[in-house]
Design an enzyme around this catalytic site. Structure first.
Site, PDB file in Angstrom:
ATOM      1  N   GLU A 172     -24.511  -2.283 -81.858  1.00  0.00           N
ATOM      2  CA  GLU A 172     -24.520  -3.591 -81.185  1.00  0.00           C
ATOM      3  C   GLU A 172     -24.641  -4.755 -82.166  1.00  0.00           C
ATOM      4  OE1 GLU A 172     -27.555  -3.617 -78.155  1.00  0.00           O
ATOM      5  OE2 GLU A 172     -26.592  -2.058 -76.983  1.00  0.00           O
ATOM      6  N   GLU A 368     -24.786   4.681 -75.189  1.00  0.00           N
ATOM      7  CA  GLU A 368     -26.039   4.299 -74.523  1.00  0.00           C
ATOM      8  C   GLU A 368     -25.734   3.889 -73.094  1.00  0.00           C
ATOM      9  OE1 GLU A 368     -28.667   1.352 -76.344  1.00  0.00           O
ATOM     10  OE2 GLU A 368     -28.119   2.114 -78.326  1.00  0.00           O
TER      11      GLU A 368
HETATM   12  C1  BG6 Z   1     -30.229  -1.312 -76.375  1.00  0.00           C
HETATM   13  C2  BG6 Z   1     -30.637  -1.136 -77.818  1.00  0.00           C
HETATM   14  O1  BG6 Z   1     -29.351  -2.371 -76.245  1.00  0.00           O
HETATM   15  O2  BG6 Z   1     -31.283  -1.536 -75.476  1.00  0.00           O
HETATM   16  C3  BG6 Z   1     -31.904  -0.308 -77.961  1.00  0.00           C
HETATM   17  O3  BG6 Z   1     -29.603  -0.552 -78.593  1.00  0.00           O
HETATM   18  C4  BG6 Z   1     -32.965  -0.773 -76.970  1.00  0.00           C
HETATM   19  O4  BG6 Z   1     -32.342  -0.390 -79.285  1.00  0.00           O
HETATM   20  C5  BG6 Z   1     -32.399  -0.663 -75.550  1.00  0.00           C
HETATM   21  O5  BG6 Z   1     -34.160  -0.057 -77.088  1.00  0.00           O
HETATM   22  C6  BG6 Z   1     -33.411  -1.000 -74.437  1.00  0.00           C
HETATM   23  O6  BG6 Z   1     -33.975  -2.256 -74.557  1.00  0.00           O
HETATM   24  P1  BG6 Z   1     -35.303  -2.721 -73.804  1.00  0.00           P
HETATM   25  O7  BG6 Z   1     -35.470  -4.138 -74.214  1.00  0.00           O
HETATM   26  O8  BG6 Z   1     -35.097  -2.580 -72.329  1.00  0.00           O
HETATM   27  O9  BG6 Z   1     -36.424  -1.882 -74.239  1.00  0.00           O
END
Ligand code: BG6
Length: 465
Positions: A172, A368
């Site tokens: 990202e 992801e």
């Molecule tokens: C993603 C990232 O966009 O979101 C991760 O690549 C991150 O590193 C994940 O942990 C979740 O984010 P959050 O802010 O909900 O904990």
């Protein structure tokens, strides 16, 4: 007996099932490990109050300590693929030069253990974590950092290439641009659009140089970039809203997607930057590097769509993203009440079809997707978390992914965020995403209901719903 109204969603042979995480969010810092300071370690040392519950990056999920037993849990949760990242500040504590021997040993042992489990390993070089001494030299605004990254990438390919199945240049890359140079959410907390554009361009150049170095190290090595290809949906069909959505997509998606996959920047993006005197410092030789070194495949992170509307006023004196488009809070949207993010499963289908139609049907993986849940311990029953909501979230996204694959999109796998609940930047352990619960007090790992379900999903290469 199965319900006759149920459908079977069977995925193509060899489809990969697994999860993603990152070094800075899991490893933790252990006395004597030789790790250098990253931008996150430094920021926490001066402003701990900006981190949820003041839990900082040294207290991540103890993977450095427990990696052997953690890796054993990959098979218990159906993994055929796993993704993590190397911490640049662990491998090369001063960013350039001397290599930390402890880090070589740790990563080689961890990667070998993953391979011994028969799991395909994808390793990312950069997940928002810069060695702090390089931040002091100007960070990603400086070309010096671009070439330091190229050297770091080469070191990784040479040291670990025999153990890694595929590589990732950046996770990202738009996030450090937006959060660090436009939104005051990540260090160095600047708000400066010109600097943001330079950071984005330099990061793309670094990514292309890493692709080049990867292919030069070994012609068989495969490398991608991971992008959060969040589609931008306009509030209405009005000319203004559609223009705002188009600009949002240019800035947030195409700024990395086009140079990474097609080898060049979109003309419309260049003309907007020109019009507002935002063009970065560039050379024709650098554009040739970008043009000559496209990724082999793509990683896609998808959580929620971007809904936009025309900005209230035109660009003002100080340009920000809001000068071009404004967020739109759509009434009646489906929401994950435990995290506040919109759930829009069709976004994953739209991404798949966009890649098919406009990007040469490049091979891609969902790297992801997932559901963060605050206060997840309230769902513990009979000793483990009964996260039916997560199973449903995954199923509903997989239905749309399946539809995209049926429609010809070239998706080869699905990776959930995340394996074991991990530390997350400013949110620490507030939002739990894992297939496995982490008890912060005892460091115990307990498989959630979704972890058992994910194993069945992987074994059956599909599911019924
Ligand atoms: C993603 C990232 O966009 O979101 C991760 O690549 C991150 O590193 C994940 O942990 C979740 O984010 P959050 O802010 O909900 O904990």
């Amino acid at each position: 007996m199965s319900d006759i109204t149920e459908k079977i969603y069977q995925f193509p042979d060899g489809f990969l099932w697994g999860s993603s995480t990152s070094g800075p969010q899991t490893e933790g810092i252990v006395e004597g490990d030789g790790k250098g300071m990253s931008n996150w370690d430094y920021w926490y040392s001066i402003e701990p109050e900006r981190f949820y519950a003041e839990i900082g990056p040294e207290n991540t999920s103890t993977f450095y300590k427990h990696y052997k037993s953690d890796i054993k849990l990959l098979n218990d949760t159906g993994h055929t693929v796993f993704r993590t990242s190397i911490q640049w500040s662990r491998l090369i504590p001063s960013g350039k030069g001397n290599i930390n021997q402890e880090a070589i040993q740790f990563y080689r042992e961890a990667f070998s253990a993953i391979k011994e489990e028969g799991v395909k390993l994808i390793v990312n070089l950069y997940h928002f974590d810069l060695p702090y001494c390089l931040q002091e030299l100007g960070g990603w605004e400086s070309k010096e950092i671009v070439y330091a990254f190229e050297a770091y990438a080469k070191t990784c390919f040479e040291l670990f290439g025999d153990l890694v199945d595929s590589w990732i240049t950046f996770n990202e890359p738009i996030v450090p641009v937006e959060c660090g140079y436009l939104g005051n959410y990540h260090y160095p907390c600047k708000v400066d659009m010109k600097a943001a554009v330079q950071v984005a361009y330099n990061t793309q150049l670094a990514s292309s140089l890493a692709v080049k170095a990867c292919h030069e190290t070994h012609s068989d090595y495969k490398i991608c970039v991971v992008l959060n290809l969040t589609p931008a949906y306009p509030r209405s069909d009005s000319k203004e809203d559609k223009k705002a959505a188009k600009i949002a997509e240019l800035f947030q998606t195409k700024s990395f997607l086009d140079p990474s996959v097609l080898g060049y920047y979109p003309e419309e993006l260049i003309s907007i930057l020109k019009e507002h005197d935002l063009l970065p410092q560039w050379t024709p030789e650098e554009l040739d590097i970008i043009n000559d070194n496209k990724v082999d495949f793509l990683g896609v992170n998808y959580y929620q769509p971007l809904r936009v509307q025309a900005p209230d006023e035109g660009p003002k004196d100080k340009l920000t993203l809001e000068s071009f488009f404004a967020p739109y809070d759509m009434p009646g949207k489906k929401i994950n009440p435990h995290r506040g993010w919109e759930i829009y499963e069709k976004g994953i289908y739209d991404i798949g079809m966009n890649l098919k139609e406009n990007y040469g049907n490049i091979e891609w993986l969902v790297t992801e997707n997932g559901m963060g849940v605050e206060g997840e311990e309230k769902f513990r029953e009979n000793g483990f978390i009964q996260d039916d909501y997560r199973i449903e979230f995954i199923q509903d996204h997989l239905i749309e992914l399946h539809r995209a694959i049926q429609g010809g999109s070239n998706c080869k796998g699905y990776m959930l965020w995340t394996f074991i609940d991990c530390w997350s930047w400013l949110n620490a352990y507030k939002n739990r995403y894992g297939l496995i619960e982490l008890d912060l007090e005892t460091e115990e790992r307990i498989i959630k209901k979704s972890g058992y379900w994910f194993k069945e999903l992987s074994q059956n290469n599909g599911f019924r719903k």
